[in-house]
Design a protein around this motif. Structure first.
Motif, PDB file in Angstrom:
ATOM      1  N   ALA A 146       1.374  -1.102   0.188  1.00 17.39           N
ATOM      2  CA  ALA A 146      -0.075   0.244   0.003  1.00 17.39           C
ATOM      3  C   ALA A 146       1.126   1.057   0.404  1.00 17.39           C
ATOM      4  O   ALA A 146       0.681   2.098  -0.841  1.00 17.39           O
ATOM      5  N   ILE A 147       2.008   1.328   1.358  1.00 10.70           N
ATOM      6  CA  ILE A 147       2.558   2.427   0.444  1.00 10.70           C
ATOM      7  C   ILE A 147       3.548   2.930  -0.771  1.00 10.70           C
ATOM      8  O   ILE A 147       3.904   4.402  -1.188  1.00 10.70           O
ATOM      9  N   GLN A 148       4.029   1.529  -0.897  1.00  2.00           N
ATOM     10  CA  GLN A 148       4.300   1.538  -2.425  1.00  2.00           C
ATOM     11  C   GLN A 148       3.521   1.768  -3.756  1.00  2.00           C
ATOM     12  O   GLN A 148       3.171   3.205  -4.498  1.00  2.00           O
ATOM     13  N   LEU A 149       2.507   1.917  -3.509  1.00  2.00           N
ATOM     14  CA  LEU A 149       1.125   2.763  -4.338  1.00  2.00           C
ATOM     15  C   LEU A 149       1.014   3.712  -3.946  1.00  2.00           C
ATOM     16  O   LEU A 149       0.301   4.553  -5.054  1.00  2.00           O
ATOM     17  N   PHE A 150       0.622   4.366  -2.725  1.00  2.00           N
ATOM     18  CA  PHE A 150      -0.215   5.417  -2.121  1.00  2.00           C
ATOM     19  C   PHE A 150       1.495   6.466  -2.375  1.00  2.00           C
ATOM     20  O   PHE A 150       1.470   7.713  -3.311  1.00  2.00           O
ATOM     21  N   GLU A 151       2.808   5.454  -3.273  1.00  2.00           N
ATOM     22  CA  GLU A 151       3.785   6.951  -2.574  1.00  2.00           C
ATOM     23  C   GLU A 151       3.593   7.332  -4.544  1.00  2.00           C
ATOM     24  O   GLU A 151       3.966   8.132  -5.458  1.00  2.00           O
ATOM     25  N   GLU A 152       3.201   6.123  -5.298  1.00  2.02           N
ATOM     26  CA  GLU A 152       3.213   5.742  -6.322  1.00  2.02           C
ATOM     27  C   GLU A 152       2.441   7.024  -7.298  1.00  2.02           C
ATOM     28  O   GLU A 152       3.074   8.013  -8.200  1.00  2.02           O
ATOM     29  N   LYS A 153       1.137   7.040  -6.901  1.00  2.25           N
ATOM     30  CA  LYS A 153       0.301   7.892  -6.864  1.00  2.25           C
ATOM     31  C   LYS A 153       0.619   9.604  -6.559  1.00  2.25           C
ATOM     32  O   LYS A 153      -0.089  10.705  -7.275  1.00  2.25           O
ATOM     33  N   LEU A 154       1.104   9.865  -5.035  1.00  2.49           N
ATOM     34  CA  LEU A 154       1.110  11.253  -4.528  1.00  2.49           C
ATOM     35  C   LEU A 154       2.582  11.792  -5.659  1.00  2.49           C
ATOM     36  O   LEU A 154       2.934  12.969  -6.175  1.00  2.49           O
ATOM     37  N   LYS A 155       3.346  11.158  -6.636  1.00  4.79           N
ATOM     38  CA  LYS A 155       4.042  11.629  -7.712  1.00  4.79           C
ATOM     39  C   LYS A 155       3.536  12.686  -8.817  1.00  4.79           C
ATOM     40  O   LYS A 155       3.908  13.795  -9.104  1.00  4.79           O
ATOM     41  N   THR A 156       1.855  11.911  -8.905  1.00  7.87           N
ATOM     42  CA  THR A 156       0.879  12.774  -9.548  1.00  7.87           C
ATOM     43  C   THR A 156      -0.283  14.110  -9.397  1.00  7.87           C
ATOM     44  O   THR A 156      -0.221  14.797  -9.446  1.00  7.87           O
ATOM     45  N   GLN A 157       0.054  13.589  -7.950  1.00  5.11           N
ATOM     46  CA  GLN A 157      -0.594  14.302  -6.921  1.00  5.11           C
ATOM     47  C   GLN A 157      -0.499  14.457  -5.370  1.00  5.11           C
ATOM     48  O   GLN A 157      -1.076  13.872  -5.015  1.00  5.11           O
ATOM     49  N   PRO A 158       0.675  15.537  -5.257  1.00  6.06           N
ATOM     50  CA  PRO A 158       1.386  15.523  -3.975  1.00  6.06           C
ATOM     51  C   PRO A 158       0.501  16.661  -2.729  1.00  6.06           C
ATOM     52  O   PRO A 158       1.276  16.022  -2.443  1.00  6.06           O
TER      53      PRO A 158
END
Length: 127
Positions: A19-31
């Motif tokens: 989940a941490i990996q997925l959230f970090e990936e999403k945050l790259k485009t929606q910081p």
């Protein structure tokens, strides 16, 4: 692993790590997405990450914090052992419309053994 039974720890850690990996990936485009940030911080807190406090402080700067994000920040702070910060985030959530009746046992109740209460081992007392 915080909040998980001993037999569930390996699977829980794996799930939180993913989940941490997925959230970090999403945050790259929606910081500045407060829901993503707070979800990431909660997963990190559950894994015992010591950097949660800095993330919670940075989250205060986000302009559009959702009520759910504020509540997740409160839980992340509580899981991390920062009761003062947790209560501040909980107040923020309630000021934004989070209903007190929706707050579960995981946040406001503590086992007496962790508070040195004389109610006996495993008794539940109001925090």
């Amino acid at each position: 692993m915080r909040g998980e039974g001993p037999g569930q720890r390996p699977r829980a850690r794996e799930a939180y790590t993913r989940a941490i990996q997925l959230f970090e990936e999403k945050l790259k485009t929606q910081p500045s997405n407060s829901d993503l940030v707070s979800s990431l911080l909660l997963c990190r807190a559950k894994c015992g990450d010591n950097g949660v406090a800095a993330g919670l402080a940075a989250m205060r700067e986000l302009p559009d914090r959702s009520v759910g994000a504020c509540y997740r920040a409160a839980v992340a702070a509580e899981v991390s052992g920062d009761r003062t910060r947790a209560l501040a985030w909980l107040e923020d959530a309630m000021n934004r419309g989070y209903a007190l009746r929706e707050i579960g046992n995981a946040f406001l109740w503590r086992r007496s053994s962790s508070r040195g209460n004389s109610a006996g081992p495993g008794a539940i007392v109001r925090a």
